[in-house]
Structures are given as structure tokens and as C-alpha cells.
Motif scaffolding. Structure first.
Motif: not given
Length: 176
Positions: A11-12, A17-18, A32-34, A39-40
Motif C-alpha cells: 500500500r505504501h 508511485a501515485a 484502489l488499495t482497500a 487480492a494481495t
């Protein structure tokens, strides 16, 4: 094994990157991270399962299993069975045994020994252990004697010079 630090690290890294893409990219990454967390976790669990499958192939007959406990995987290690320490044959018990008479195990001419893995069903293993204990022998010594007796008995049942490939003067077929 707690997967949370690995998911948080991903997530970090996605947030870093974002940041290079501006405010809109950062907002999109946060949204998108939540949904990507499950999936991760599933992807990490699949990777761990595949890795433990490779480890298990190297440890055979031992194994390493991955089990899911809550959201986190847990490793269950089953070590290979420890080999029984070599024991000298003990003096035989003088009580009579109803099985075949005791015979000396002939030693190999050069004294060479070979090691094999021998798998028995549990009920046969228990019977072999009982028989060895009753005769005052280790299981290994008892099995060596049993194999020797079985092979010597077979040779007596099929003496040399008899049979279709013996070259002797025998006949085969039907008689009326």
C-alpha cells in the motif's frame, strides 16, 4: 505468519508511485488499495503455498503445510521420521516360539550392508515388533532373519536343475 506488514508495505509503495502522477493519481491509489487488500493476501498465500510445496519435495518424506488461520497463514512442519538407532541383537529368549525355528542369518562374504526403506502397514509393523521382542531381537535383525528364511525356503522348494529353463531332462504337457 502475519501478512499485514507485507500488505501495508505494498500500500505504501503504491502511494509513493501515485505521488508522481499528481493529486488525481494519489486519490485513485487510495481508492484502489482497500479492495486490493484481499487480492494481495490471496496472492501472497498462493506464493507461500507454492514455496512450501517445493520445500516439501526437498524434505520428503517430511512436509511443510500452509494452513489459513483467520487472515494469516500458519506453517505446519512435519519432520521426516528419525531413523531408529542401530541396536545390537540381544540374546534370544529361551521361550519356544510357534513360528519357524531359529536359524542363523548368513553374513555376506564381504560383510557389506545395504540400506533400504521398507514400508509396512501399521498392523504388520506391530506384529513384526511383537515377534522381534518375543525372540529378543531388534526389529531389523528379525526382518533380516525373516527375509533370509523366506529366500532359503524358496530355494528348497525350487531346487536347481528343475524347471523349464534348467536344461535337465524334464517333460511338460498333459498326460492321459
Amino acid at each position: 505468519m502475519d501478512l499485514t506488514p507485507y500488505v501495508d508495505n505494498l500500500r505504501h509503495e503504491l502511494a509513493i508511485a501515485a505521488d508522481a502522477g499528481g493529486e488525481e493519481a494519489r486519490a485513485l491509489a487510495e481508492r484502489l488499495t482497500a479492495p486490493l487488500e484481499s487480492a494481495t493476501r490471496l496472492t501472497l498465500l498462493n506464493a507461500l503455498s507454492a514455496a512450501m510445496g517445493e520445500v516439501t519435495r526437498e524434505l520428503a518424506p517430511g512436509s511443510v503445510d500452509v494452513r489459513l488461520r483467520g487472515l494469516d497463514p500458519e506453517f505446519v512442519v512435519t519432520p521426516p521420521p528419525a531413523p531408529e538407532p542401530f541396536q545390537e541383537a540381544q540374546a534370544p529368549v529361551t521361550a519356544p516360539v510357534a513360528s519357524a525355528p531359529l536359524q542363523a542369518v548368513p553374513e555376506a562374504d564381504d560383510g557389506a550392508m545395504a540400506r533400504i526403506n521398507f514400508r509396512l502397514p501399521a498392523h504388520l509393523k506391530a506384529r513384526a515388533e511383537s515377534a522381534a521382542t518375543a525372540e529378543g531381537l531388534s526389529v531389523n535383525a528379525w526382518l533380516v532373519r525373516a527375509v533370509s528364511t523366506a529366500l532359503d525356503g524358496r530355494e528348497q522348494l525350487n531346487p536347481p536343475g528343475r524347471g523349464k529353463d534348467s536344461g535337465g531332462r524334464g517333460f511338460t504337457g498333459w498326460v492321459r
